[in-house]
Design an enzyme around this catalytic site. Structure first.
Site, PDB file in Angstrom:
ATOM      1  N   SER A 743       0.840  -1.194   0.000  1.00 19.05           N
ATOM      2  CA  SER A 743       0.000   0.000   0.000  1.00 19.05           C
ATOM      3  C   SER A 743       0.877   1.247   0.000  1.00 19.05           C
ATOM      4  O   SER A 743       1.654   1.438  -0.923  1.00 19.05           O
ATOM      5  CB  SER A 743      -0.951  -0.046   1.199  1.00 19.05           C
ATOM      6  OG  SER A 743      -1.946   0.927   1.081  1.00 19.05           O
ATOM      7  N   ASP A 820      -9.455  -4.100  -5.763  1.00 17.51           N
ATOM      8  CA  ASP A 820      -8.978  -3.203  -4.708  1.00 17.51           C
ATOM      9  C   ASP A 820      -9.777  -1.901  -4.750  1.00 17.51           C
ATOM     10  O   ASP A 820      -9.605  -1.078  -5.653  1.00 17.51           O
ATOM     11  CB  ASP A 820      -7.482  -2.932  -4.904  1.00 17.51           C
ATOM     12  CG  ASP A 820      -6.831  -2.289  -3.685  1.00 17.51           C
ATOM     13  OD1 ASP A 820      -7.550  -1.618  -2.934  1.00 17.51           O
ATOM     14  OD2 ASP A 820      -5.611  -2.456  -3.510  1.00 17.51           O
ATOM     15  N   HIS A 853      -8.004  -4.815  -1.215  1.00 15.79           N
ATOM     16  CA  HIS A 853      -6.698  -4.346  -0.748  1.00 15.79           C
ATOM     17  C   HIS A 853      -6.009  -5.363   0.159  1.00 15.79           C
ATOM     18  O   HIS A 853      -4.783  -5.355   0.299  1.00 15.79           O
ATOM     19  CB  HIS A 853      -6.874  -3.019  -0.009  1.00 15.79           C
ATOM     20  CG  HIS A 853      -5.629  -2.196   0.072  1.00 15.79           C
ATOM     21  ND1 HIS A 853      -4.848  -1.870  -1.016  1.00 15.79           N
ATOM     22  CD2 HIS A 853      -5.010  -1.615   1.133  1.00 15.79           C
ATOM     23  CE1 HIS A 853      -3.833  -1.134  -0.648  1.00 15.79           C
ATOM     24  NE2 HIS A 853      -3.894  -0.964   0.656  1.00 15.79           N
TER      25      HIS A 853
END
Length: 878
Positions: A743, A820, A853
């Protein structure tokens, strides 16, 4: 924010904070077992023969595997002590690897993957960081073929401060964390510390006051309604456990939300009622919770707000313009759930249940982000979500207050606001008959405290301009109500909040009549969270990093005098979070490290001089904590982990893990069993965790490096400290160095490889990265970077742009999920297009269909972690 966090348990009450109902040890070992089975050559560690002595004998030790965990640790630790030889870790700082921790023996089967790039790095047990040996006899210094060229300049990580008094309460070690039942204000004598647990298909009521107490509220793991059997997934209770909300058929939406069918269960009559505003037509609820006294059940269905009257058994529809897609009443949209309020709702009851405040979030003008689904059906399907991006349209808010006695809903007047029509709500609180709401401008630079009351209307009482300390506004903590107490000369209600004071985040008291803050704490340290107010003792419980950047202890501050006390033992390193019963009588402190995690229950009505008893006391020195001075005089924090069979006379591969997000602190003194430990053991590698400048916990001067300059300091600091590490340690192989992140950590990894050009880092592993901040959400990005039109150079520097630099890296890998919703895969696809244009081919790629995610759809999480391990093994040529 761009980080992976597990979806909150649905059995939590509708509050602004969450507490797990499982113990840290339970989760750690579930993950340990899962990760171990992912790796090649899995070894069964089941024990036979002798058992370990019992540490705590209460009725809550019915989960036999918890005892098994303790057995593994004690026997493993004993074996390690007998078999591991002493090794010289580093003669320059007088390190020692004597008494290697029991956790190392567990790492031989691989440890759970800690892939949440925003989750704090927790760490293995160790002695205090004073620069002295943990053994009186030092082994002979090892010799290597490489000579160190520099000596690291280091500072003490524990700060010597003026001593403060400690409140030592009666305590006991417990097995599990709990979530106390919500309760109206009560005395400590009335507070029995009620909580519910769900185990063995039963829902039971327990008491902290009586560890042996157990009352079955519901005996099964299923329930029948209208002739259909439902699996009982989650339970929410009222204040005495006599009314329960059951959830079934829950489907996770985003980080904190799910859609489910909800049912009200009366324990005394055993009556079950489905909660629905549109009949029993298969429309799931987006939120469901009790009002403070459980007179009402508040729920949201297809974007509209309802209340169910428990006494009259009737529904009241509060709004009728919601659609669940772009109009949300009392419900957070994607960006408010992710970046602002951190919950699935935007509604607030007052204590007597006569008034309900809520936000209407209007996403009509917000652009749509399509999420394609590929794994089911012949044709892909598309789910659209409203996703605001920097410089584009943001959600628009309207604040309402519903009067339950008059059955009337009024719009709150905000005509005096100068924050613009795209203002942001950073939390709210009822204080008696007054409603306090924190309002910010779109770029989170100015914060207004608005007070709404029946008598005086709506007005701004106090404002904060973050430009005065070169910072920004965000939701550091929920405000906590402080009732008036005329005997303490506090003639009006008030609240406490975290505000900036002399460059650090500190505790402040706001009287509601003036809303002008009185600062209660001070110093070059920060209040991390406000936890609870003990009305009888006039104490505000907080967690703070007063002793070290790496630590979080529990303190109590007198709301009248500002006198501060420690609750946990600050003479030794520790990281704590806590949960409180309604009166504050019981404090369940979750000790997360550096030693074996455990729960400590304090009874604040019994104060004495005895110290807390400890479940297991073992020490080791596999993990070390460092604050390193860089060439320009600034410092960065580093955690180093060495492998179990570490040999300082040979060269080891190096893996650096980084996150680096603005204001976020990753490095903490917690017990750790994660992906990096697996790599350390499996590949005989040294691990470094690095928090570059711009991260949190060290005041606003340090945070402010990130303001308008995302992606500038992170790669420079990570590269420099790693280079210094290699040059000052002879046990690092400079040709086997890798960096990885997820991330924001993926973004930092890419920017570091771009900046470094293969000089320090030869390999990289990148998961779900932001590659251009114009493609991330507006509220998070503009908070630090301002609007694109006002900081075009900052946005330009922050994107991945020097594509030729990646050709100098030996090899790197990119991984991303197509589903995501947080960091959209567009980020990776755009980067791949740029790689094609520049003929960058020295990388590997793995796409995970339909994974969000977390990358956990259809076994993808396990596959990803195994691929990272084998990919790095191959690159290190082991």
């Amino acid at each position: 924010m761009p980080e992976e966090i597990e979806l909150d348990n649905m059995n939590e009450p509708s509050t602004r904070s969450s507490s797990s109902q499982e113990s840290t040890v339970s989760r750690a070992f579930d993950e340990l077992d899962q990760q171990a089975r992912m790796l090649p050559d899995y070894e069964d560690l089941s024990l036979e023969g002798d058992t370990a002595p019992t540490i705590v004998t209460t009725k809550r030790f019915k989960r036999s595997w918890v005892i098994g965990v303790v057995i593994v640790f004690i026997l493993g630790y004993t074996a390690v002590l007998l078999s591991y030889r002493n090794v010289n870790y580093d003669a320059r700082t007088n390190y020692s690897l004597n008494n290697t921790s029991a956790a190392e023996s567990l790492s031989s089967v691989g440890q759970s993957a800690s892939v949440d790039s925003g989750t704090e790095v927790s760490t293995i047990s160790e002695h205090l960081i004073e620069q002295e040996s943990s053994s009186s006899t030092q082994p002979e210094e090892s010799t290597t073929s490489r000579t160190p060229t520099v000596t690291l300049q280091e500072l003490d990580v524990r700060i010597s401060r003026e001593s403060i008094p400690r409140k030592v309460y009666h305590s006991r070690v417990d097995a599990e964390s709990v979530t106390f039942l919500p309760g109206a204000r009560m005395s400590k004598a009335e507070d029995e510390g009620l909580y519910i647990q769900k185990y063995d298909d039963k829902v039971v009521l327990r008491k902290m006051a009586d560890p042996q107490y157990e009352y079955v509220l519901y005996p099964e793991g299923t329930f029948t309604y209208n002739g259909l059997e439902n699996i009982l997934l989650s339970v929410v209770s009222n204040s005495d456990g006599q009314l329960l909300l059951f959830a079934s058929e829950a489907v996770a939406r985003f980080r904190h939300s799910a859609e489910a069918f909800w049912y009200l269960y009366d324990v005394s009559t055993k009556e079950i009622t489905q909660i629905s505003g549109k009949g029993l037509n298969g429309v799931k609820l987006q939120h469901c919770s009790f009002s403070p006294k459980a007179r009402y059940v508040t729920f949201i269905q297809e974007g509209d707000l309802y209340i169910y009257d428990v006494v009259n058994k009737s529904n009241r529809r509060i709004t009728s313009d919601g659609d669940g897609y772009q109009i949300f009443n009392g419900k957070t949209d994607w960006v408010y759930e992710e970046e602002v309020l951190g919950t699935d709702n935007a509604l607030w009851w007052n204590q007597d249940e006569t008034r309900l405040a809520f936000l209407k979030i209007d996403d009509t003008d917000v652009e749509t982000l399509p999420l394609e689904r590929f794994s089911s059906g012949v044709f892909p399907t598309v789910e659209d979500i409203k996703y605001p991006k920097p410089g584009e349209a943001n959600p628009k808010l309207t604040l309402f207050i519903h009067d339950t006695e008059r059955d009337q809903t009024d719009t709150v007047d905000r005509a005096d606001s100068k924050l613009g029509e795209e203002w942001i709500c950073y939390g709210a609180l009822w204080i008696g008959d007054s409603f306090i709401i924190r309002e910010s401008d779109r770029t989170s630079k100015v914060l207004d405290y608005r007070v709404v009351s029946k008598d005086d209307g709506s007005s701004i009482k106090y404002s904060i301009d973050s430009n005065e300390y070169n910072g920004w506004i965000e939701n550091f903590n929920e405000m906590v109500f402080i009732p008036k107490n005329e005997s303490s000369s506090r003639v009006n209600h008030g609240f406490v909040d975290i505000v900036q004071s002399e460059g650090y985040n500190h505790l402040a008291f706001f009287p509601v009549d003036s809303v002008s803050p009185r600062i209660l704490t001070k110093g070059d340290w920060e209040v991390v969270s406000i936890e609870h107010f003990d009305a009888e003792e006039e104490l505000v419980y907080i967690t703070a990093n007063r002793e070290s950047h790496f630590e979080s202890h529990i303190y109590a501050v007198n709301v009248n005098t500002g006198e501060i006390f420690s609750i946990t033992d600050i003479s030794k390193p520790g990281f704590f979070t806590a949960n409180y019963s309604p009166s504050g009588r019981y404090v369940v402190a979750s000790y997360k490290g550096p030693e074996l995690p455990r729960m400590i229950v304090y009874d604040t009505t019994i104060e004495h001089k005895e110290k807390e008893k400890r479940a297991i006391d073992f020490t080791g020195s596999r993990t070390r904590y460092h604050t390193v001075k860089l060439s320009d005089g600034e410092t960065v924090d580093v955690i180093e982990v060495v492998p179990p069979n570490f040999d300082a006379s040979k060269e080891h591969p190096l893996l650096v893990n980084v996150y680096g997000g603005p204001g976020y602190r990753m490095l903490h003194r917690q017990f750790h069993m994660g992906f990096e430990d697996t790599i350390s053991q499996a590949l005989d590698a040294v691990i470094l965790f690095v928090d570059p400048r711009g991260t949190g916990g060290q005041g606003w001067n340090y945070r402010s490096y990130a303001k308008r300059h995302i992606g500038h300091w992170e790669p420079r600091d990570v590269t420099e400290v790693t280079k210094l590490w290699i040059e000052s340690r002879t046990y690092i192989n400079p040709e086997k160095t890798a960096i990885w992140g997820w991330s924001y950590g993926g973004f930092t990894t890419l920017k570091t490889m771009e900046y470094d050009k293969g000089q320090v880092f030869k390999f990289g592993m990148v998961v779900a990265p932001v590659t251009n901040w114009l493609m991330y959400d507006s509220i998070y990005t503009e908070r630090y970077m301002d609007l694109p039109k006002d900081n075009s150079e900052g946005y330009k520097e922050a994107r991945i742009r020097d594509l030729e630099a990646f050709k100098s890296v030996k090899r790197f890998v990119l991984m991303h999920g197509t589903g995501d919703d947080n960091v959209h895969i567009q980020n990776t696809y755009k980067l791949l297009d740029l790689f094609n244009l520049h003929a960058v081919v020295n990388f590997d790629l793995m796409i995970y269909p339909d994974s969000n995610h977390n990358i956990n759809y259809h076994n993808s999480y396990g596959v990803l972690m195994n691929r990272l391990t084998t990919w790095l093994r191959d690159k290190f040529e082991l």
